[in-house]
Design a protein around this motif. Structure first.
Motif, PDB file in Angstrom:
ATOM      1  N   PHE A  13      42.896  31.600  34.702  1.00 54.67           N
ATOM      2  CA  PHE A  13      42.162  31.096  35.635  1.00 54.67           C
ATOM      3  C   PHE A  13      41.695  32.008  36.779  1.00 54.67           C
ATOM      4  N   CYS A  14      42.391  33.020  36.792  1.00 51.99           N
ATOM      5  CA  CYS A  14      42.170  34.325  37.769  1.00 51.99           C
ATOM      6  C   CYS A  14      40.901  34.789  37.510  1.00 51.99           C
ATOM      7  N   GLU A  15      40.445  35.050  36.315  1.00 52.12           N
ATOM      8  CA  GLU A  15      39.137  35.356  36.009  1.00 52.12           C
ATOM      9  C   GLU A  15      37.951  34.713  36.640  1.00 52.12           C
ATOM     10  N   SER A  44      42.610  26.661  47.727  1.00 53.41           N
ATOM     11  CA  SER A  44      43.926  26.623  48.489  1.00 53.41           C
ATOM     12  C   SER A  44      44.934  25.689  47.952  1.00 53.41           C
ATOM     13  N   HIS A  45      44.305  24.651  47.519  1.00 51.96           N
ATOM     14  CA  HIS A  45      45.444  23.611  46.820  1.00 51.96           C
ATOM     15  C   HIS A  45      45.982  23.967  45.627  1.00 51.96           C
ATOM     16  N   LEU A  46      45.162  24.642  44.812  1.00 53.65           N
ATOM     17  CA  LEU A  46      45.786  25.457  43.676  1.00 53.65           C
ATOM     18  C   LEU A  46      46.661  26.639  43.933  1.00 53.65           C
ATOM     19  N   MET A  47      46.534  27.364  44.884  1.00 55.77           N
ATOM     20  CA  MET A  47      47.345  28.462  45.285  1.00 55.77           C
ATOM     21  C   MET A  47      48.676  27.554  45.857  1.00 55.77           C
ATOM     22  N   ASN A  48      48.518  26.857  46.730  1.00 52.22           N
ATOM     23  CA  ASN A  48      49.807  25.888  47.267  1.00 52.22           C
ATOM     24  C   ASN A  48      50.855  25.313  46.237  1.00 52.22           C
ATOM     25  N   TRP A  49      49.979  25.003  44.961  1.00 50.46           N
ATOM     26  CA  TRP A  49      50.805  24.347  43.993  1.00 50.46           C
ATOM     27  C   TRP A  49      51.447  25.560  42.834  1.00 50.46           C
ATOM     28  N   ARG A 100      48.979  33.426  41.742  1.00 53.07           N
ATOM     29  CA  ARG A 100      48.885  33.245  39.928  1.00 53.07           C
ATOM     30  C   ARG A 100      49.631  34.135  39.195  1.00 53.07           C
ATOM     31  N   GLU A 101      49.159  35.423  39.667  1.00 58.61           N
ATOM     32  CA  GLU A 101      49.869  36.708  38.822  1.00 58.61           C
ATOM     33  C   GLU A 101      51.241  36.636  39.219  1.00 58.61           C
ATOM     34  N   VAL A 103      53.353  33.984  39.838  1.00 62.74           N
ATOM     35  CA  VAL A 103      54.047  33.159  39.013  1.00 62.74           C
ATOM     36  C   VAL A 103      53.931  33.586  37.222  1.00 62.74           C
ATOM     37  N   VAL A 104      52.718  34.070  36.924  1.00 64.54           N
ATOM     38  CA  VAL A 104      52.709  34.347  35.559  1.00 64.54           C
ATOM     39  C   VAL A 104      53.703  35.261  35.310  1.00 64.54           C
ATOM     40  N   ALA A 105      53.737  36.477  36.169  1.00 67.61           N
ATOM     41  CA  ALA A 105      54.951  37.489  35.880  1.00 67.61           C
ATOM     42  C   ALA A 105      56.137  36.858  35.813  1.00 67.61           C
ATOM     43  N   GLU A 106      56.649  36.267  36.802  1.00 64.41           N
ATOM     44  CA  GLU A 106      57.975  35.160  36.508  1.00 64.41           C
ATOM     45  C   GLU A 106      57.898  34.558  35.232  1.00 64.41           C
ATOM     46  N   LEU A 107      56.873  33.659  35.034  1.00 64.74           N
ATOM     47  CA  LEU A 107      57.331  32.964  33.693  1.00 64.74           C
ATOM     48  C   LEU A 107      57.025  33.806  32.424  1.00 64.74           C
ATOM     49  N   LEU A 108      56.512  34.745  32.434  1.00 67.34           N
ATOM     50  CA  LEU A 108      56.695  35.748  31.152  1.00 67.34           C
ATOM     51  C   LEU A 108      57.980  36.412  31.254  1.00 67.34           C
ATOM     52  N   ALA A 109      58.934  36.527  32.181  1.00 70.84           N
ATOM     53  CA  ALA A 109      60.123  37.291  32.382  1.00 70.84           C
ATOM     54  C   ALA A 109      61.313  36.042  31.925  1.00 70.84           C
ATOM     55  N   LEU A 110      60.997  35.069  31.897  1.00 72.02           N
ATOM     56  CA  LEU A 110      61.750  33.896  31.487  1.00 72.02           C
ATOM     57  C   LEU A 110      62.170  34.061  29.886  1.00 72.02           C
TER      58      LEU A 110
END
Length: 153
Positions: A13-15, A44-49, A100-101, A103-110
């Motif tokens: 989605f970042c792209e 902003s809504h997407l960022m908040n989530w 977003r990045e 969150v992605v980094a945190e998810l990939l570390a799980l």
């Protein structure tokens, strides 16, 4: 899809968000349809989530606790208000991509077992749901921009 594929679908989605930097700012705060948010409010809504995933969902899942969602209307209103607070188009896009990045980094570390761990929800369920949520809002913005004669490329 496996865990990494789901997370990378979430990251893609970042792209698309970067493409919004090319949109004339006169369309940024214009509602995408009658009674709907503007592109700025949607972003902003997407960022908040994303912040909610980072600050509430991931910690709850790590601890094996139930995920508790905020009242959607008031939570979404905070995001809409932020979009109208005077933040520039480019800064809101940059901030959203950073979130977003993060969150992605945190998810990939799980570990995958944590990603799959189900309390009342699992990340393996929620992340594809959020990808669908992104696509819904992406479609709203793209339809609006097309109606204004703008194609994102």
């Amino acid at each position: 899809m496996n865990m990494n594929q789901e997370i990378f679908a979430f990251k893609r989605f970042c792209e698309w968000l970067n493409l919004l930097n090319n949109v004339d700012s006169k369309f940024w705060l214009k509602p995408v349809a009658r009674g709907k948010w503007s592109s700025a409010e949607i972003v902003s809504h997407l960022m908040n989530w994303d912040r909610f995933i980072q600050d509430s969902v991931i910690p709850a899942v790590r601890q094996g606790q139930m995920i508790r969602f905020p009242d959607e209307d008031s939570y979404n209103q905070l995001a809409a208000d932020y979009a109208r607070s005077g933040i520039s188009q480019s800064e809101l896009i940059k901030e959203t991509i950073r979130e977003r990045e993060r969150v992605v980094a945190e998810l990939l570390a799980l570990p995958e077992e944590i990603y799959q761990l189900k309390t009342n929800y699992s990340l393996a369920f929620l992340i594809p749901e959020f990808v669908g949520h992104d696509e819904h809002h992406k479609g709203q913005i793209e339809r609006f921009l097309r109606s204004e004669g703008i194609l994102l490329v």
